[in-house]
Motif scaffolding. Structure first.
Motif, PDB file in Angstrom:
ATOM      1  N   SER A 157       0.834  -1.199   0.000  1.00  7.89           N
ATOM      2  CA  SER A 157       0.000   0.000   0.000  1.00  7.89           C
ATOM      3  C   SER A 157       0.872   1.254   0.000  1.00  7.89           C
ATOM      4  O   SER A 157       1.802   1.375   0.794  1.00  7.89           O
ATOM      5  CB  SER A 157      -0.916  -0.001   1.231  1.00  7.89           C
ATOM      6  OG  SER A 157      -1.735   1.139   1.231  1.00  7.89           O
ATOM      7  N   ASN A 204       1.090   5.683  -0.297  1.00  9.55           N
ATOM      8  CA  ASN A 204       0.429   6.969  -0.156  1.00  9.55           C
ATOM      9  C   ASN A 204       1.364   8.022  -0.729  1.00  9.55           C
ATOM     10  O   ASN A 204       2.333   8.418  -0.105  1.00  9.55           O
ATOM     11  CB  ASN A 204       0.135   7.252   1.325  1.00  9.55           C
ATOM     12  CG  ASN A 204      -0.638   8.542   1.509  1.00  9.55           C
ATOM     13  OD1 ASN A 204      -0.593   9.439   0.683  1.00  9.55           O
ATOM     14  ND2 ASN A 204      -1.349   8.637   2.623  1.00  9.55           N
ATOM     15  N   TYR A 258       0.371  11.189  -2.197  1.00 13.03           N
ATOM     16  CA  TYR A 258      -0.641  12.169  -2.561  1.00 13.03           C
ATOM     17  C   TYR A 258      -0.208  13.614  -2.324  1.00 13.03           C
ATOM     18  O   TYR A 258      -0.887  14.529  -2.796  1.00 13.03           O
ATOM     19  CB  TYR A 258      -1.928  11.899  -1.781  1.00 13.03           C
ATOM     20  CG  TYR A 258      -2.526  10.543  -2.071  1.00 13.03           C
ATOM     21  CD1 TYR A 258      -2.576  10.056  -3.377  1.00 13.03           C
ATOM     22  CD2 TYR A 258      -3.032   9.751  -1.049  1.00 13.03           C
ATOM     23  CE1 TYR A 258      -3.122   8.814  -3.654  1.00 13.03           C
ATOM     24  CE2 TYR A 258      -3.588   8.505  -1.318  1.00 13.03           C
ATOM     25  CZ  TYR A 258      -3.630   8.044  -2.629  1.00 13.03           C
ATOM     26  OH  TYR A 258      -4.173   6.821  -2.904  1.00 13.03           O
ATOM     27  N   LEU A 302       3.421   3.593 -11.464  1.00 17.14           N
ATOM     28  CA  LEU A 302       3.148   2.576 -10.451  1.00 17.14           C
ATOM     29  C   LEU A 302       2.643   1.313 -11.124  1.00 17.14           C
ATOM     30  O   LEU A 302       1.761   1.373 -11.977  1.00 17.14           O
ATOM     31  CB  LEU A 302       2.107   3.078  -9.449  1.00 17.14           C
ATOM     32  CG  LEU A 302       2.437   4.359  -8.673  1.00 17.14           C
ATOM     33  CD1 LEU A 302       1.272   4.734  -7.766  1.00 17.14           C
ATOM     34  CD2 LEU A 302       3.720   4.194  -7.863  1.00 17.14           C
ATOM     35  N   LEU A 320      -3.174   1.614  -3.875  1.00 12.79           N
ATOM     36  CA  LEU A 320      -3.238   3.000  -3.422  1.00 12.79           C
ATOM     37  C   LEU A 320      -4.065   3.072  -2.144  1.00 12.79           C
ATOM     38  O   LEU A 320      -5.151   2.503  -2.069  1.00 12.79           O
ATOM     39  CB  LEU A 320      -3.874   3.885  -4.495  1.00 12.79           C
ATOM     40  CG  LEU A 320      -3.087   4.064  -5.791  1.00 12.79           C
ATOM     41  CD1 LEU A 320      -3.899   4.886  -6.787  1.00 12.79           C
ATOM     42  CD2 LEU A 320      -1.742   4.718  -5.528  1.00 12.79           C
ATOM     43  N   ALA A 344      -7.556   8.127  -0.361  1.00 11.56           N
ATOM     44  CA  ALA A 344      -7.076   9.511  -0.440  1.00 11.56           C
ATOM     45  C   ALA A 344      -8.104  10.478   0.122  1.00 11.56           C
ATOM     46  O   ALA A 344      -9.252  10.502  -0.322  1.00 11.56           O
ATOM     47  CB  ALA A 344      -6.774   9.870  -1.884  1.00 11.56           C
ATOM     48  N   LEU A 387      -0.456   4.161 -14.463  1.00 14.92           N
ATOM     49  CA  LEU A 387      -0.929   3.233 -13.435  1.00 14.92           C
ATOM     50  C   LEU A 387      -1.262   1.905 -14.097  1.00 14.92           C
ATOM     51  O   LEU A 387      -2.147   1.841 -14.954  1.00 14.92           O
ATOM     52  CB  LEU A 387      -2.172   3.797 -12.734  1.00 14.92           C
ATOM     53  CG  LEU A 387      -2.068   5.223 -12.181  1.00 14.92           C
ATOM     54  CD1 LEU A 387      -3.404   5.673 -11.613  1.00 14.92           C
ATOM     55  CD2 LEU A 387      -0.967   5.311 -11.116  1.00 14.92           C
ATOM     56  N   ILE A 435      -2.802  -1.769 -10.705  1.00 19.49           N
ATOM     57  CA  ILE A 435      -2.899  -1.243  -9.346  1.00 19.49           C
ATOM     58  C   ILE A 435      -4.302  -1.503  -8.803  1.00 19.49           C
ATOM     59  O   ILE A 435      -5.243  -1.786  -9.550  1.00 19.49           O
ATOM     60  CB  ILE A 435      -2.594   0.266  -9.288  1.00 19.49           C
ATOM     61  CG1 ILE A 435      -3.696   1.050 -10.001  1.00 19.49           C
ATOM     62  CG2 ILE A 435      -1.234   0.583  -9.876  1.00 19.49           C
ATOM     63  CD1 ILE A 435      -3.701   2.507  -9.652  1.00 19.49           C
ATOM     64  N   TYR A 452      -7.246   0.073  -5.823  1.00 18.69           N
ATOM     65  CA  TYR A 452      -7.572   1.240  -5.017  1.00 18.69           C
ATOM     66  C   TYR A 452      -8.929   1.015  -4.376  1.00 18.69           C
ATOM     67  O   TYR A 452      -9.782   0.287  -4.904  1.00 18.69           O
ATOM     68  CB  TYR A 452      -7.542   2.520  -5.851  1.00 18.69           C
ATOM     69  CG  TYR A 452      -8.201   2.441  -7.190  1.00 18.69           C
ATOM     70  CD1 TYR A 452      -9.487   2.920  -7.378  1.00 18.69           C
ATOM     71  CD2 TYR A 452      -7.526   1.884  -8.281  1.00 18.69           C
ATOM     72  CE1 TYR A 452     -10.096   2.853  -8.611  1.00 18.69           C
ATOM     73  CE2 TYR A 452      -8.127   1.812  -9.515  1.00 18.69           C
ATOM     74  CZ  TYR A 452      -9.411   2.297  -9.688  1.00 18.69           C
ATOM     75  OH  TYR A 452     -10.009   2.220 -10.922  1.00 18.69           O
ATOM     76  N   THR A 509     -10.796   7.741  -4.885  1.00 16.51           N
ATOM     77  CA  THR A 509      -9.343   7.827  -4.709  1.00 16.51           C
ATOM     78  C   THR A 509      -8.657   8.172  -6.017  1.00 16.51           C
ATOM     79  O   THR A 509      -7.806   9.075  -6.080  1.00 16.51           O
ATOM     80  CB  THR A 509      -8.796   6.498  -4.160  1.00 16.51           C
ATOM     81  OG1 THR A 509      -9.296   6.297  -2.836  1.00 16.51           O
ATOM     82  CG2 THR A 509      -7.283   6.502  -4.123  1.00 16.51           C
ATOM     83  N   LEU A 520      -6.822  11.695  -7.347  1.00 16.27           N
ATOM     84  CA  LEU A 520      -5.442  11.662  -7.812  1.00 16.27           C
ATOM     85  C   LEU A 520      -5.311  12.408  -9.136  1.00 16.27           C
ATOM     86  O   LEU A 520      -4.332  13.111  -9.376  1.00 16.27           O
ATOM     87  CB  LEU A 520      -4.989  10.211  -7.967  1.00 16.27           C
ATOM     88  CG  LEU A 520      -3.528   9.972  -8.347  1.00 16.27           C
ATOM     89  CD1 LEU A 520      -2.591  10.580  -7.304  1.00 16.27           C
ATOM     90  CD2 LEU A 520      -3.254   8.478  -8.492  1.00 16.27           C
ATOM     91  N   CYS A 525      -6.669  -2.086 -13.866  1.00 18.57           N
ATOM     92  CA  CYS A 525      -6.670  -1.740 -12.450  1.00 18.57           C
ATOM     93  C   CYS A 525      -7.851  -2.415 -11.749  1.00 18.57           C
ATOM     94  O   CYS A 525      -8.793  -2.892 -12.374  1.00 18.57           O
ATOM     95  CB  CYS A 525      -6.746  -0.225 -12.280  1.00 18.57           C
ATOM     96  SG  CYS A 525      -5.316   0.632 -12.989  1.00 18.57           S
TER      97      CYS A 525
END
Length: 437
Positions: A132, A134, A136, A146, A151, A154, A167, A170, A172, A177, A181, A196
């Motif tokens: 995980s 962060n 941001y 990434l 993630l 956020a 990305l 990933i 999230y 979130t 971003l 994702c």
């Protein structure tokens, strides 16, 4: 005596290198691998800690004896001098078995050290096992890549310098979130989202940005609603259904589309999109689906299209004429010929004979580039001859193809004697040769 002179000469060189300014030494060390950079610490007392000030670091866990040694080295680097500048950091952990022990504190450390480029590549694993992150809040971050990470949720995002965000694989916790971003990056120009995962299922992702110019999406489970007034290029893989919708802006000038579906309604929808663009990138599979669809009705017309980049299987070249007839205002054509690796036999002997001359060759086509990365296709000469003979206002014809040394000489001799419809046409060749076995 001679030996003494040599020794003095070597010492002088060492002294001159050591006397260089530290910023210059750091830039020199950036050209070396991380392993070699650390190795310079044994040169002298002067060099013992210089590696810790290198602004670019490439950490690959596979280059260490074990994962514990990898973590220990990274901890030493980030704890050695907390005031050092890390301009670029790449972390590559190809072994997913270490997911739960991934030291996310490194990312927290670099976010306060003026980092500009961050690339974290983690082995693909299940979303619940992903490390995980962060990331941001960072004033200096320009490029973020990434892969294989999760993630964190956020609450607040401020990435005022971020221009490029990629990305891939990933996960999230919710669509908010990812939306934060994107919207929290006020100068974002390029966005890539590939395969994702949500921690829970969602249907729609709002992509809102007043600066985005290029978007690449490859995600089969999420619908993208794109609000990007400055969008110039959209690249999308379409599987079964179209997953993007553009609102509150003109359609982008460039479309790079890959279709993997035989749905007539989908093909019709994509054709509507293509009819709006000036620049199109289309692969062999996409054109094959469009061509099959056109057999049941009139040939689609792409009246706005001026630039076309198309890939064709050799055995599909007979449909090229149909494609050119669909582009009456085409000015630039990049044509790449490929072999079908899944096909046991590719017929390299076939010559394609075109019966007509499409309108664009007579009235608008100014540039043609022909690419081929394999040897042995004997129909290429007729293809070249067709364009040179029938293109009335052609200004440049470029060949970037693959030949054996013997065939190259014969090809050039024949090429020089070919008649050209356009007296202004220049021919540029980049013929790659291969030793004859």
């Amino acid at each position: 005596m001679v030996g003494r002179k040599k020794k003095t000469k070597i010492c002088d060189k060492e002294d001159r290198i050591s006397q260089l300014p530290e910023p210059l030494i750091s830039e020199i060390l950036c050209q070396l691998s991380t392993k070699d950079v650390v190795g310079t610490s044994v040169l002298s007392t002067r060099w013992r800690s210089l590696w810790q000030w290198v602004p670019e670091l490439d950490l690959d866990s596979d280059t260490f004896s074990n994962f514990d040694a990898f973590v220990s080295f990274a901890d030493r680097f980030f704890d050695s001098n907390k005031e050092s500048w890390i301009r670029k950091l790449r972390i590559d952990i190809p072994n997913s078995s270490h997911s739960k022990s991934f030291p996310t504190r490194w990312i927290d450390a670099v976010s306060t050290r003026r980092i500009e480029h961050l690339d974290v590549h983690f082995a693909f694993c299940r979303p619940e096992e992903s490390p995980s992150l962060n990331i941001y809040v960072c004033q200096t971050l320009v490029q973020l890549q990434l892969q294989g990470v999760a993630l964190a949720s956020a609450e607040f995002v401020t990435l005022p310098s971020l221009k490029i965000m990629h990305l891939e694989y990933i996960s999230y916790p919710n669509e908010s979130t990812l939306e934060k971003l994107i919207s929290g990056s006020p100068v974002l120009e390029e966005l890539t989202i590939r395969t994702c995962f949500f921690f829970y299922k969602e249907k729609v992702l709002q992509v809102r940005s007043h600066t985005l110019k290029r978007i690449h999406i490859n995600e089969s489970s999420t619908q993208f609603v794109i609000d990007a007034p400055l969008l110039q290029c959209l690249k999308a893989e379409v599987i079964f259904t179209k997953k993007f919708q553009i609102i509150n802006s003109a359609f982008p000038g460039r479309l790079d589309i890959d279709i993997n579906s035989t749905s007539e309604s989908l093909i019709c929808d994509i054709l509507t999109d293509i009819s709006r663009v000036r620049d199109l990138v289309i692969n062999r599979r996409t054109w094959k689906e469009i061509f099959a669809y056109s057999k049941s009705g009139p040939v689609p017309q792409f009246r706005n299209l001026s630039h076309l980049n198309a890939t064709f299987y050799i055995y599909d070249l007979e449909t090229l004429q149909t494609l050119l007839e669909s582009c009456p205002k085409l000015e630039s054509l990049v044509l790449e010929l490929v072999k079908d690796r899944l096909r046991r036999h590719n017929n390299l002997e076939t010559n394609v004979i075109f019966s007509t001359v499409p309108r664009c060759l007579v009235s608008s086509l100014k540039f043609v580039e022909l690419k081929r990365s394999f040897s042995g296709y004997k129909g290429e000469m007729e293809l070249v001859r067709y364009f040179l003979k029938n293109s009335s206002i052609l200004e440049k014809f470029r060949l970037d193809t693959y030949y054996t040394k013997k065939a190259k000489c014969a090809f050039i001799q024949e090429l020089l004697t070919m008649p050209r419809c356009s007296s202004a046409c220049e021919i540029h060749c980049s013929l790659i040769t291969k030793k004859i076995c």
